[in-house]
Design a protein around this motif. Structure first.
Motif, mmCIF file in Angstrom:
data_model
loop_
_atom_site.group_PDB
_atom_site.id
_atom_site.type_symbol
_atom_site.label_atom_id
_atom_site.label_comp_id
_atom_site.label_asym_id
_atom_site.label_seq_id
_atom_site.Cartn_x
_atom_site.Cartn_y
_atom_site.Cartn_z
ATOM 1 N N LYS A 1 40.538 24.926 42.129
ATOM 2 C CA LYS A 1 41.135 23.978 41.189
ATOM 3 C C LYS A 1 42.427 24.533 40.582
ATOM 4 O O LYS A 1 43.188 23.792 39.966
ATOM 5 C CB LYS A 1 40.151 23.670 40.054
ATOM 6 C CG LYS A 1 38.864 23.000 40.517
ATOM 7 C CD LYS A 1 37.912 22.821 39.334
ATOM 8 C CE LYS A 1 36.598 22.189 39.763
ATOM 9 N NZ LYS A 1 35.655 22.057 38.622
ATOM 10 N N ILE A 2 42.659 25.826 40.760
ATOM 11 C CA ILE A 2 43.821 26.474 40.157
ATOM 12 C C ILE A 2 45.013 26.362 41.101
ATOM 13 O O ILE A 2 44.981 26.851 42.237
ATOM 14 C CB ILE A 2 43.515 27.948 39.844
ATOM 15 C CG1 ILE A 2 42.337 28.036 38.866
ATOM 16 C CG2 ILE A 2 44.744 28.653 39.283
ATOM 17 C CD1 ILE A 2 41.820 29.437 38.642
ATOM 18 N N LYS A 3 46.076 25.720 40.625
ATOM 19 C CA LYS A 3 47.233 25.430 41.474
ATOM 20 C C LYS A 3 47.867 26.698 42.048
ATOM 21 O O LYS A 3 48.238 26.740 43.231
ATOM 22 C CB LYS A 3 48.276 24.642 40.677
ATOM 23 C CG LYS A 3 49.473 24.185 41.508
ATOM 24 C CD LYS A 3 50.438 23.357 40.665
ATOM 25 C CE LYS A 3 51.638 22.905 41.492
ATOM 26 N NZ LYS A 3 52.608 22.139 40.671
ATOM 27 N N GLY A 4 48.001 27.725 41.237
ATOM 28 C CA GLY A 4 48.619 28.965 41.704
ATOM 29 C C GLY A 4 47.868 29.599 42.863
ATOM 30 O O GLY A 4 48.473 30.151 43.789
ATOM 31 N N ILE A 5 46.539 29.515 42.820
ATOM 32 C CA ILE A 5 45.735 30.046 43.925
ATOM 33 C C ILE A 5 45.940 29.198 45.177
ATOM 34 O O ILE A 5 46.116 29.713 46.281
ATOM 35 C CB ILE A 5 44.246 30.114 43.531
ATOM 36 C CG1 ILE A 5 44.045 31.177 42.441
ATOM 37 C CG2 ILE A 5 43.373 30.408 44.749
ATOM 38 C CD1 ILE A 5 42.633 31.286 41.929
ATOM 39 N N ARG A 6 45.938 27.874 45.011
ATOM 40 C CA ARG A 6 46.149 26.989 46.166
ATOM 41 C C ARG A 6 47.514 27.228 46.803
ATOM 42 O O ARG A 6 47.656 27.156 48.021
ATOM 43 C CB ARG A 6 46.027 25.524 45.762
ATOM 44 C CG ARG A 6 44.651 25.094 45.314
ATOM 45 C CD ARG A 6 44.509 23.572 45.341
ATOM 46 N NE ARG A 6 45.569 22.880 44.628
ATOM 47 C CZ ARG A 6 45.554 22.606 43.323
ATOM 48 N NH1 ARG A 6 44.521 22.977 42.589
ATOM 49 N NH2 ARG A 6 46.571 21.960 42.757
ATOM 50 N N GLU A 7 48.519 27.523 45.997
ATOM 51 C CA GLU A 7 49.872 27.721 46.515
ATOM 52 C C GLU A 7 50.095 29.128 47.074
ATOM 53 O O GLU A 7 51.094 29.373 47.733
ATOM 54 C CB GLU A 7 50.890 27.429 45.416
ATOM 55 C CG GLU A 7 50.936 25.956 45.017
ATOM 56 C CD GLU A 7 51.941 25.661 43.907
ATOM 57 O OE1 GLU A 7 52.209 24.483 43.660
ATOM 58 O OE2 GLU A 7 52.446 26.641 43.302
ATOM 59 N N GLY A 8 49.165 30.037 46.800
ATOM 60 C CA GLY A 8 49.218 31.348 47.419
ATOM 61 C C GLY A 8 49.892 32.448 46.635
ATOM 62 O O GLY A 8 49.951 33.592 47.103
ATOM 63 N N TRP A 9 50.391 32.145 45.429
ATOM 64 C CA TRP A 9 51.070 33.186 44.657
ATOM 65 C C TRP A 9 50.193 33.760 43.545
ATOM 66 O O TRP A 9 50.584 34.721 42.874
ATOM 67 C CB TRP A 9 52.387 32.678 44.090
ATOM 68 C CG TRP A 9 52.303 31.427 43.254
ATOM 69 C CD1 TRP A 9 52.327 30.142 43.707
ATOM 70 C CD2 TRP A 9 52.185 31.343 41.838
ATOM 71 N NE1 TRP A 9 52.222 29.253 42.658
ATOM 72 C CE2 TRP A 9 52.139 29.964 41.487
ATOM 73 C CE3 TRP A 9 52.109 32.279 40.808
ATOM 74 C CZ2 TRP A 9 52.012 29.520 40.177
ATOM 75 C CZ3 TRP A 9 51.994 31.837 39.499
ATOM 76 C CH2 TRP A 9 51.948 30.465 39.197
ATOM 77 N N ALA A 10 49.020 33.210 43.364
ATOM 78 C CA ALA A 10 47.987 33.800 42.507
ATOM 79 C C ALA A 10 46.763 34.040 43.391
ATOM 80 O O ALA A 10 46.606 33.411 44.443
ATOM 81 C CB ALA A 10 47.648 32.876 41.342
ATOM 82 N N TRP A 11 45.897 34.924 42.950
ATOM 83 C CA TRP A 11 44.784 35.321 43.824
ATOM 84 C C TRP A 11 43.513 35.523 43.017
ATOM 85 O O TRP A 11 43.535 36.043 41.898
ATOM 86 C CB TRP A 11 45.117 36.619 44.554
ATOM 87 C CG TRP A 11 44.021 37.096 45.471
ATOM 88 C CD1 TRP A 11 43.808 36.719 46.774
ATOM 89 C CD2 TRP A 11 42.978 38.033 45.160
ATOM 90 N NE1 TRP A 11 42.705 37.363 47.289
ATOM 91 C CE2 TRP A 11 42.176 38.189 46.306
ATOM 92 C CE3 TRP A 11 42.654 38.756 44.009
ATOM 93 C CZ2 TRP A 11 41.068 39.033 46.359
ATOM 94 C CZ3 TRP A 11 41.546 39.590 44.041
ATOM 95 C CH2 TRP A 11 40.775 39.729 45.212
#
Length: 254
Positions: free
Chosen positions: A190-200
């Motif tokens: 649900k976290i956009k940053g994780i989906r976009e690959g720049w958060a983990w």
């Protein structure tokens, strides 16, 4: 006897002969959807390392393939039955002990051939590089070396079309009919940053997939697996060759 495989060579040869590069294949033991074996990563690591070693040896590379490490980092799969985990700190101890032997005996070039997405050796090798400053320490993820789209219709990263095709080629006796396979659907954060690959954040396997697969395997074929295997082993073989051709461990242009 294959002289580039440590497990097959003998003391009669190695009493005098010396290698330039040691390759350590590293896999994992874990579920791969319903249709592939728990040893998938290990079969891939061993077969790719060996065939690449054969190609490089024929071209003059003094490379030795060490026995495959069959256990990887599976911390996100703790509730998947018999997905066997060793921690990164354990991997560091294993690598350090092996480097101690290789360094003492004059093998200064070392490559980990990684076959499991949960393994990440870069941080470990950064740290050990300070302890073995006269060695060239490297790792590679063979599954990142060729764009998947060149051979495969569906993306994925676990028991997907690529892995299914590869094991169909390497170990067809261990692959169940594709109608037994799950769909390999992935649930996203649900976290956009994780989906976009720049958060983990580590994937919890039982949360992201129902069948332990990620990627649709239904278009896998033996032919795709064979063609991919031929290209990937040639590419890895040339990596071995490039390393062996170095004078010493300095790999930078003058």
């Amino acid at each position: 006897m294959k002289p580039y495989l440590l497990s097959e060579t003998n003391w009669l040869m190695l009493k005098e002969f010396r290698y330039d590069l040691a390759v350590l294949p590293w896999g994992a033991t874990e579920a791969h959807n319903y249709h592939l074996p728990y040893g998938t990563d290990n079969y891939e690591a061993s077969e790719i390392a060996e065939k690449s070693g054969a190609i490089a040896w024929e071209k003059g590379a003094k490379v030795v393939i060490l026995p495959t490490i069959p256990f990887g980092v599976n911390t996100g799969q703790s509730d998947i039955y018999l997905d066997l985990n060793i921690n990164p700190s354990t991997q560091r101890y294993i690598i350090k002990d092996l480097l101690t032997v290789l360094n003492r005996q004059g093998i200064k070039k070392f490559l980990i051939l990684n076959s499991h997405g949960g393994n990440d050796f870069k941080t470990i090798l950064r740290e050990l590089g300070l302890e073995f400053p006269d060695m060239l320490l490297m790792c590679c993820d063979w599954f990142k070396a060729i764009p998947k789209s060149k051979y495969f219709d569906h993306s994925g990263d676990h028991a997907d079309e690529l892995e299914t095709s590869l094991i169909m080629h390497l170990r067809p006796d261990l692959v169940l009919p594709l109608e037994k396979a799950g769909q390999g659907k992935e649930k996203f954060s649900k976290i956009k940053g994780i989906r976009e690959g720049w958060a983990w954040s580590e994937r919890k396997w039982s949360k992201v997939t129902e069948d332990t697969g990620i990627g649709d395997p239904t278009k896998a074929t033996v032919e795709k697996g064979q063609n991919y295997f031929e290209e990937i082993t040639n590419k890895v073989a040339h990596l071995y060759l490039d390393i062996c051709k170095l004078e010493g461990t300095d790999h930078y242009e003058k």
